[in-house]
Design a protein around this motif. Structure first.
Motif, mmCIF file in Angstrom:
data_model
loop_
_atom_site.group_PDB
_atom_site.id
_atom_site.type_symbol
_atom_site.label_atom_id
_atom_site.label_comp_id
_atom_site.label_asym_id
_atom_site.label_seq_id
_atom_site.Cartn_x
_atom_site.Cartn_y
_atom_site.Cartn_z
ATOM 1 N N ARG A 183 0.847 -1.199 0.000
ATOM 2 C CA ARG A 183 0.000 0.000 0.000
ATOM 3 C C ARG A 183 0.879 1.245 0.000
ATOM 4 N NH1 ARG A 183 -3.300 -0.298 5.239
ATOM 5 N NH2 ARG A 183 -4.026 1.744 4.474
ATOM 6 N N SER A 184 0.446 2.271 -0.721
ATOM 7 C CA SER A 184 1.238 3.494 -0.826
ATOM 8 C C SER A 184 1.270 4.245 0.494
ATOM 9 C CB SER A 184 0.650 4.409 -1.906
ATOM 10 O OG SER A 184 0.737 3.817 -3.176
ATOM 11 N N VAL A 185 2.447 4.744 0.848
ATOM 12 C CA VAL A 185 2.545 5.671 1.967
ATOM 13 C C VAL A 185 1.693 6.899 1.633
ATOM 14 C CG1 VAL A 185 4.102 7.268 3.145
ATOM 15 C CG2 VAL A 185 4.798 4.891 2.769
ATOM 16 N N GLY A 186 0.922 7.329 2.604
ATOM 17 C CA GLY A 186 0.012 8.454 2.419
ATOM 18 C C GLY A 186 -1.353 8.159 2.981
ATOM 19 N N GLY A 187 -1.741 6.889 2.988
ATOM 20 C CA GLY A 187 -3.061 6.519 3.459
ATOM 21 C C GLY A 187 -3.076 5.871 4.826
ATOM 22 N N PHE A 188 -1.958 5.934 5.549
ATOM 23 C CA PHE A 188 -1.890 5.290 6.855
ATOM 24 C C PHE A 188 -2.234 6.286 7.965
ATOM 25 C CE2 PHE A 188 1.279 2.896 4.276
ATOM 26 C CZ PHE A 188 0.572 1.707 4.217
ATOM 27 N N THR A 212 -4.602 12.654 3.233
ATOM 28 C CA THR A 212 -5.530 11.969 4.116
ATOM 29 C C THR A 212 -6.741 11.482 3.338
ATOM 30 O OG1 THR A 212 -6.891 12.189 6.119
ATOM 31 C CG2 THR A 212 -6.667 14.147 4.734
ATOM 32 N N ASN A 213 -7.380 10.446 3.859
ATOM 33 C CA ASN A 213 -8.653 9.980 3.315
ATOM 34 C C ASN A 213 -9.843 10.521 4.099
ATOM 35 O OD1 ASN A 213 -8.117 8.319 0.983
ATOM 36 N ND2 ASN A 213 -7.115 6.873 2.371
ATOM 37 N N ASP A 215 -12.178 13.282 4.612
ATOM 38 C CA ASP A 215 -12.606 14.473 3.869
ATOM 39 C C ASP A 215 -12.839 15.669 4.785
ATOM 40 O OD1 ASP A 215 -12.535 12.836 1.640
ATOM 41 O OD2 ASP A 215 -14.689 12.429 1.675
ATOM 42 N N ALA A 216 -13.474 15.440 5.927
ATOM 43 C CA ALA A 216 -13.766 16.542 6.842
ATOM 44 C C ALA A 216 -12.470 17.121 7.416
ATOM 45 C CB ALA A 216 -14.691 16.069 7.962
ATOM 46 N N PHE A 217 -11.528 16.231 7.731
ATOM 47 C CA PHE A 217 -10.243 16.696 8.266
ATOM 48 C C PHE A 217 -9.489 17.498 7.211
ATOM 49 C CE2 PHE A 217 -5.828 15.810 9.919
ATOM 50 C CZ PHE A 217 -5.990 16.500 11.110
ATOM 51 N N ALA A 218 -9.531 17.044 5.959
ATOM 52 C CA ALA A 218 -8.866 17.781 4.880
ATOM 53 C C ALA A 218 -9.482 19.162 4.701
ATOM 54 C CB ALA A 218 -8.967 16.991 3.578
#
Length: 398
Positions: A183-188, A212-213, A215-218
């Motif tokens: 899995r790509s670094v970025g989604g952990f 980030t995955n 949405d509200a935090f982004a």
């Protein structure tokens, strides 16, 4: 070729390089493409504030990281601070000490206390069992670090965080384009931070990003990095100016265009270093997991002083006399630097041993195979004759 101790520049020999060879020299890019992007920004009078070039860059980084959201920032330190403010953290944040001091400074700057825990003695990565032991009533988050582009033990850290109801973030400054478990670094974790500093494999002069995955935090991050604009209920921190400008985004996009070529060159360089140094007793080229993808941005070697008779710092001194500017990564570790050292309550033997024994050697698109051969000539001679080199250096100084 360096055949004898007397050939070393520190002892009067001719330096191996006329011009300095650095760790972290910027990778080569297509300057015409960069200038075309800069001219477009100038012609359209859009130089900052979420311009089209920055938005394009965000989209491409999100795709590379396999996530839904990327918020570009002026640098990675501000990105880490934005994470803390967006999550409204208070109290203590657990992290490794074996990292660039910006990881610790970023959280301290916003009023949090770093709590350092020890690492795995082979990988240098945060030890999940010790993280669990360090969690207390004041703990508000965990920050892991993908050291040298080798990912943290993400599954184990995610379990610790979930078991204790804590957010988990990652400082992924070294790890753009890398994977863990395929899995790509970025989604952990809850979010991860990339760096696009001039020394990184993707270079925006200065720059960073939060991926980030959530949405509200982004959305909250995007508001906070623009003075809090758009936050209906506001934020205790108000907001800041953390945006990436269009010039940095143009450079970062152009560097990203060259990413695959840069990684291929880094991979070849790493292979050459392994071929040259892989069988030297008392020296370890820190390896990569063959089942994962890496950007090979760092070539890290570990020197066993007890086995070789020479310490890491003397090897760095010898290399610098040859015009090779190798660097310790990272020494001293954070807990031995102020303002953390004065606390005096961290005992991290694995961190301290690694910090005293590892160094980074030059790589990147500006480093040739011949340059690597010359660097390795010096390292191999110094390490294989370690006791003699140490004695001569001490006698010379005396």
């Amino acid at each position: 070729m360096k055949r004898d101790i007397g050939d070393l520049a520190l002892f009067g020999g001719r330096p191996a390089f006329l011009n300095p060879l650095y760790v972290g020299s910027p990778n080569q890019i297509d300057r015409t493409r960069l200038f075309d992007r800069l001219n477009w920004a100038l012609d359209n009078n859009w130089l900052s504030n979420g311009g089209p070039i920055a938005l394009e860059f965000e989209g491409r980084i999100a795709e590379l990281a396999g996530v839904r959201n990327c918020v570009s920032t002026c640098n990675a330190t501000v990105a880490l601070q934005l994470l803390c403010q967006a999550a409204e953290l208070r109290g203590e944040v657990i992290m490794p000490s074996l990292t660039f001091v910006a990881t610790a400074h970023a959280v301290r700057w916003v009023g949090l206390d770093p709590v350092f825990v020890d690492v795995d003695p082979r990988t240098g990565q945060l030890d999940p069992a010790l993280v669990a032991e360090a969690i207390g009533p004041a703990t508000s988050a965990i920050i892991g670090v993908h050291l040298w582009g080798r990912p943290s033990p993400v599954d184990a850290l995610e379990k610790v965080a979930a078991d204790h109801g804590l957010p988990l973030f990652f400082d992924a400054a070294h790890a753009v384009g890398c994977t863990s478990g395929g899995r790509s670094v970025g989604g952990f974790g809850s979010a991860e931070v990339f760096s696009f500093h001039a020394t990184k494999v993707v270079n925006g002069f200065e720059g960073g990003a939060i991926v980030t995955n959530d949405d509200a935090f982004a959305q909250r991050l995007r508001a906070l990095h623009n003075f809090g604009t758009g936050l209906v209920a506001g934020s205790p921190s108000g907001g800041t100016n953390g945006k990436m400008n269009e010039a940095s985004a143009a450079m970062a996009l152009t560097s990203l265009d060259a990413f695959e070529c840069s990684v291929a060159r880094n991979r070849d360089n790493f292979t050459h270093y392994e071929e040259e140094l892989g069988t030297v007793p008392g020296l370890r080229v820190v390896p990569h997991d063959p089942g994962e993808t890496y950007n090979y941005q760092y070539v890290i070697v570990e020197i066993d002083q007890a086995a070789t008779g020479i310490g890491r710092d003397l090897v760095i001194e010898l290399l610098r006399a040859e015009n090779v500017v190798a660097k310790p990564y990272f020494s001293p570790p954070c807990h031995e630097l102020e303002p953390y050292r004065s606390r005096g309550d961290f005992r991290l033997p694995h961190t301290e041993r690694l910090a005293a024994s590892v160094l980074a050697l030059p790589t990147g698109t500006s480093v040739s195979r011949e340059s690597i051969r010359r660097v390795c000539d010096v390292v191999r001679l110094a390490v294989s004759r370690g006791a003699d080199v140490t004695f001569r250096q001490q006698h010379t100084k005396g």
